[in-house]
Design a protein around this motif. Sequence first.
Motif, PDB file in Angstrom:
ATOM      1  N   LYS A 191       0.646  -1.622   0.093  1.00  0.00           N
ATOM      2  CA  LYS A 191       0.563   0.162  -0.076  1.00  0.00           C
ATOM      3  C   LYS A 191       0.726   1.179   0.048  1.00  0.00           C
ATOM      4  CE  LYS A 191      -2.041   0.712   4.040  1.00  0.00           C
ATOM      5  NZ  LYS A 191      -3.516   0.725   5.228  1.00  0.00           N
ATOM      6  N   TYR A 192       2.108   0.844   1.012  1.00  0.00           N
ATOM      7  CA  TYR A 192       2.600   2.850   0.546  1.00  0.00           C
ATOM      8  C   TYR A 192       3.408   2.494  -0.390  1.00  0.00           C
ATOM      9  CZ  TYR A 192       2.918   1.469   5.644  1.00  0.00           C
ATOM     10  OH  TYR A 192       2.296   1.526   7.091  1.00  0.00           O
ATOM     11  N   ALA A 193       3.894   1.321  -0.505  1.00  0.00           N
ATOM     12  CA  ALA A 193       4.499   1.417  -1.791  1.00  0.00           C
ATOM     13  C   ALA A 193       4.125   2.052  -3.642  1.00  0.00           C
ATOM     14  CB  ALA A 193       5.473   0.534  -2.692  1.00  0.00           C
ATOM     15  N   GLY A 194       2.758   1.426  -3.835  1.00  0.00           N
ATOM     16  CA  GLY A 194       2.047   1.656  -4.921  1.00  0.00           C
ATOM     17  C   GLY A 194       1.236   2.646  -4.660  1.00  0.00           C
ATOM     18  N   GLY A 195       1.000   3.612  -3.708  1.00  0.00           N
ATOM     19  CA  GLY A 195      -0.020   4.981  -3.184  1.00  0.00           C
ATOM     20  C   GLY A 195       0.929   5.826  -3.904  1.00  0.00           C
ATOM     21  N   THR A 196       2.548   5.445  -3.107  1.00  0.00           N
ATOM     22  CA  THR A 196       3.844   6.529  -3.588  1.00  0.00           C
ATOM     23  C   THR A 196       3.640   6.703  -5.036  1.00  0.00           C
ATOM     24  OG1 THR A 196       4.219   6.478  -1.261  1.00  0.00           O
ATOM     25  CG2 THR A 196       5.493   7.534  -3.030  1.00  0.00           C
ATOM     26  N   LEU A 197       3.832   5.538  -5.488  1.00  0.00           N
ATOM     27  CA  LEU A 197       3.994   5.499  -7.249  1.00  0.00           C
ATOM     28  C   LEU A 197       2.833   5.668  -7.602  1.00  0.00           C
ATOM     29  CD1 LEU A 197       5.896   2.538  -6.878  1.00  0.00           C
ATOM     30  CD2 LEU A 197       7.381   4.792  -7.780  1.00  0.00           C
ATOM     31  N   ILE A 217       0.904   8.613  -6.684  1.00  0.00           N
ATOM     32  CA  ILE A 217       1.374   9.782  -6.408  1.00  0.00           C
ATOM     33  C   ILE A 217       2.244  10.231  -7.517  1.00  0.00           C
ATOM     34  CG2 ILE A 217       1.523  12.213  -5.185  1.00  0.00           C
ATOM     35  CD1 ILE A 217       0.881   9.810  -3.089  1.00  0.00           C
ATOM     36  N   CYS A 218       3.550   9.206  -7.662  1.00  0.00           N
ATOM     37  CA  CYS A 218       4.660   9.420  -9.321  1.00  0.00           C
ATOM     38  C   CYS A 218       4.508  10.011 -10.646  1.00  0.00           C
ATOM     39  CB  CYS A 218       6.063   9.131  -8.748  1.00  0.00           C
ATOM     40  SG  CYS A 218       7.197   9.117  -9.413  1.00  0.00           S
ATOM     41  N   PHE A 219       3.691   9.458 -10.975  1.00  0.00           N
ATOM     42  CA  PHE A 219       3.149   8.751 -11.858  1.00  0.00           C
ATOM     43  C   PHE A 219       2.160   9.488 -13.169  1.00  0.00           C
ATOM     44  CE2 PHE A 219       6.391   5.665 -11.597  1.00  0.00           C
ATOM     45  CZ  PHE A 219       7.226   5.485 -12.427  1.00  0.00           C
ATOM     46  N   ARG A 220       1.218   9.862 -11.608  1.00  0.00           N
ATOM     47  CA  ARG A 220      -0.375  10.900 -11.718  1.00  0.00           C
ATOM     48  C   ARG A 220      -0.614  11.601 -11.460  1.00  0.00           C
ATOM     49  NH1 ARG A 220      -1.330   5.168 -11.630  1.00  0.00           N
ATOM     50  NH2 ARG A 220      -3.154   4.531 -13.300  1.00  0.00           N
ATOM     51  N   ASP A 221       0.021  12.641 -10.817  1.00  0.00           N
ATOM     52  CA  ASP A 221       0.495  13.583 -10.157  1.00  0.00           C
ATOM     53  C   ASP A 221       1.404  14.207  -9.260  1.00  0.00           C
ATOM     54  OD1 ASP A 221      -1.293  16.012  -9.514  1.00  0.00           O
ATOM     55  OD2 ASP A 221      -2.825  15.640  -7.898  1.00  0.00           O
ATOM     56  N   ASN A 222       2.408  14.126  -9.840  1.00  0.00           N
ATOM     57  CA  ASN A 222       3.251  14.577  -9.767  1.00  0.00           C
ATOM     58  C   ASN A 222       3.770  15.963  -9.017  1.00  0.00           C
ATOM     59  OD1 ASN A 222       6.955  14.556  -9.117  1.00  0.00           O
ATOM     60  ND2 ASN A 222       6.288  12.621 -10.186  1.00  0.00           N
ATOM     61  N   PRO A 223       4.218  16.287  -8.028  1.00  0.00           N
ATOM     62  CA  PRO A 223       4.637  17.483  -7.877  1.00  0.00           C
ATOM     63  C   PRO A 223       5.444  18.065  -7.771  1.00  0.00           C
ATOM     64  CG  PRO A 223       5.245  16.193  -5.596  1.00  0.00           C
ATOM     65  CD  PRO A 223       4.104  15.448  -6.657  1.00  0.00           C
ATOM     66  N   LEU A 224       6.537  17.491  -8.223  1.00  0.00           N
ATOM     67  CA  LEU A 224       8.225  17.869  -9.099  1.00  0.00           C
ATOM     68  C   LEU A 224       7.790  19.283 -10.167  1.00  0.00           C
ATOM     69  CD1 LEU A 224      10.133  14.941  -8.980  1.00  0.00           C
ATOM     70  CD2 LEU A 224       9.763  16.762  -6.934  1.00  0.00           C
ATOM     71  N   ASN A 283       8.000  -3.725  -3.958  1.00  0.00           N
ATOM     72  CA  ASN A 283       7.817  -2.461  -5.496  1.00  0.00           C
ATOM     73  C   ASN A 283       7.855  -2.920  -6.483  1.00  0.00           C
ATOM     74  OD1 ASN A 283       8.158  -1.514  -2.241  1.00  0.00           O
ATOM     75  ND2 ASN A 283      10.192  -0.935  -2.855  1.00  0.00           N
ATOM     76  N   PHE A 284       8.540  -4.388  -6.742  1.00  0.00           N
ATOM     77  CA  PHE A 284       7.871  -4.253  -8.565  1.00  0.00           C
ATOM     78  C   PHE A 284       7.162  -4.607  -8.567  1.00  0.00           C
ATOM     79  CE2 PHE A 284      12.701  -5.496 -10.248  1.00  0.00           C
ATOM     80  CZ  PHE A 284      11.925  -4.925 -11.809  1.00  0.00           C
ATOM     81  N   ARG A 285       5.768  -5.437  -8.171  1.00  0.00           N
ATOM     82  CA  ARG A 285       4.557  -5.883  -8.030  1.00  0.00           C
ATOM     83  C   ARG A 285       3.679  -4.646  -7.738  1.00  0.00           C
ATOM     84  NH1 ARG A 285       0.871  -7.776  -3.591  1.00  0.00           N
ATOM     85  NH2 ARG A 285      -1.438  -7.280  -4.336  1.00  0.00           N
ATOM     86  N   VAL A 301       1.233   0.313 -11.081  1.00  0.00           N
ATOM     87  CA  VAL A 301       0.858   1.083 -11.265  1.00  0.00           C
ATOM     88  C   VAL A 301       1.012   1.195 -12.811  1.00  0.00           C
ATOM     89  CG1 VAL A 301       1.264   3.829 -11.039  1.00  0.00           C
ATOM     90  CG2 VAL A 301       1.503   2.032  -8.994  1.00  0.00           C
ATOM     91  N   LEU A 302       1.636   1.157 -13.472  1.00  0.00           N
ATOM     92  CA  LEU A 302       2.194   1.235 -14.658  1.00  0.00           C
ATOM     93  C   LEU A 302       1.039   0.536 -15.648  1.00  0.00           C
ATOM     94  CD1 LEU A 302       6.078   0.646 -15.056  1.00  0.00           C
ATOM     95  CD2 LEU A 302       5.081   2.608 -15.193  1.00  0.00           C
ATOM     96  N   LYS A 303       0.708  -0.630 -15.469  1.00  0.00           N
ATOM     97  CA  LYS A 303      -0.665  -0.273 -16.064  1.00  0.00           C
ATOM     98  C   LYS A 303      -1.748  -0.184 -15.682  1.00  0.00           C
ATOM     99  CE  LYS A 303      -0.993  -5.127 -14.468  1.00  0.00           C
ATOM    100  NZ  LYS A 303      -1.105  -6.686 -13.944  1.00  0.00           N
ATOM    101  N   GLY A 304      -2.083   1.289 -15.023  1.00  0.00           N
ATOM    102  CA  GLY A 304      -3.032   1.698 -14.780  1.00  0.00           C
ATOM    103  C   GLY A 304      -4.143   0.827 -14.183  1.00  0.00           C
TER     104      GLY A 304
END
Length: 614
Positions: free
Chosen positions: A402-408, A410-417, A506-508, A513-516
Amino acid sequence: MGFYFEKFESRQPPEPVPYSPTIELIWQFLVVVALILGANYIRWRWMESLNYDALWFSIPVALAETFAYIGLILFTINLWMTRDEPQRPPPFTVGECGDDHSESDRPISVDIFITTYNEEEELVRISIRDARAVRYPHPIDINVHVLDDGRRPLMRQVAEEEGANYITRSNNIGFKAGNLRNAMEQTSGDFIVICDADTRLLPTILEDTLGYFRDKDMAWVQTPQWFYDIPEGVPLPRYLEARLGRPGRWLGRLVERVAGKVNIGEDPFVNDPKMFYDVILRRRNWANAAFCCGAASIHRREAVMQAALRAFAVTIDREVEQYARQVKHPELRENLSEAMRTQAVLDTELTPYKFHVSEDIYTSIVLHSDPGRRWRSVLHPKVESKMLSPQDLLTWMIQRFKYAGGTLDICFRDNPLFRGRMTLAQRLMYLTTFWSYLGCIWNFVFLVAPIIYLFTGVPPLKAYAMPFYLHVIPFIIMNELAFMFGTWGIRSWEGKASYLSFFSINFRALWTVLKGEKIKFHVTPKDRQEGNFLGLVVPQIAIVALTAVGLLYAAYQVFILGHQEKLQSLVVNAAWGLNNIISMLPMIRAALWQPPDEADVGKDTAGAAAPAST
């Protein structure tokens, strides 16, 4: 009813790691030297050591080393210095905490939210009682609310019996974030304390944290999470004595003289969050980048609502602009914009806490990137609550996924950077978090590289000769020395090992996430799940087995078939592979771990006085 954690009630939380300017200066000097040596190593790898006969292997390993070095730079920035926010005295009135002085003499009001879904009602009862025991040195209005997404009559009864307000809703839209939003609509406290069902607040939490809110721009304060039920384990001499008698005790003492204190069965899931809160998050204070971790955090209601309203307005404007720009005629465009704006307002939900599996860090991003105000946050270093740790590998992996998937996500869909009003330092801190979860890619390369060599004899670089040792050994030694001082007072090896062994989880998460696919919100179980968990660590077992077989095969090639020219390469890859095996073993052991029964606890811990924090 009785709970397994009752025997740990006497444990006291650990003190924060004391700040030492001398240790910090040594760390900064050593890590700068390590980074220079590392940069020279990466330069050498690309310019002088590539194996041009096997670029299919050499380039991926060099890329992995380069990405890992970038991660090292980011982690160094994160750990660069400790700058704790000065702790200020608790305010008397709400007027001391903000701009609005119309009610300056009114006592502060605080809502304590205890979120629950399917947890044991009696467990929540204990959390309610601890919340109601919170004290404050001045008049204050504290209200405890049970936010039940399970809609349970028995939970309502428990709340009423304990003097807490019971809040529920007809659906579970938005999961925990939706639960919090629903409660905010029905409460009005100046500050909100977020608790999970098992979060047991210490009486000092408000008197130690509300002083930070004397700064009118302070949006939230995160306090460390402390798992008071982590198994302490049994000292190695006592463990061996129980099985081998007095010689076992002597052997255990001998081992501890060399390796330091060793406890058998302690913290099998590396749950102790001290490294994260006392080092990683605490050292983001200087950059105003300590993000919210949910439970045991205190929020200014005004900040959450203001940032939500601005984000709501930005979303509406973005959606209207997207459609309006397709109409060229000015008058038609204006009419369409008005119509679209009305429809968008009706269709878009105002979400004070972002509807997301990682609503805590997502809401942090919204507040830190608020275009209208420089909201601040702080990690308060003292433990102000206690909670329960995962008691089995399945629960642990649900939480980590849950931690890894949620953070990733955000990274790919609404990245604050790439948006908002964040400072460069804040962007770098969030990048460090995202980068750490992407590490599964290069960590996998590091795990399979020695296996490939051991079976094929193909090295990932030109040769394991003197130039290799002159570049890599000084870098490794200086890096280890630097981070010994950088994490002074914290046991860090377990964290480094678990980071490497996390690769499959983390790979999973990354693949999901990459699969949408949407990362689903799973409530972390608070009871031990029964079953065989070896199936969850098949990737780790495969790494151990393949590396071990590869070592035997390569040794056969060198010592039996006489390929002595490969001895040097074998030694390097054997050390590499053994490090990988040692890093995988704790997770495999966690799959087999069983909690000691009451008889074993009484036998093995009799006379043990050290708290879990030690």
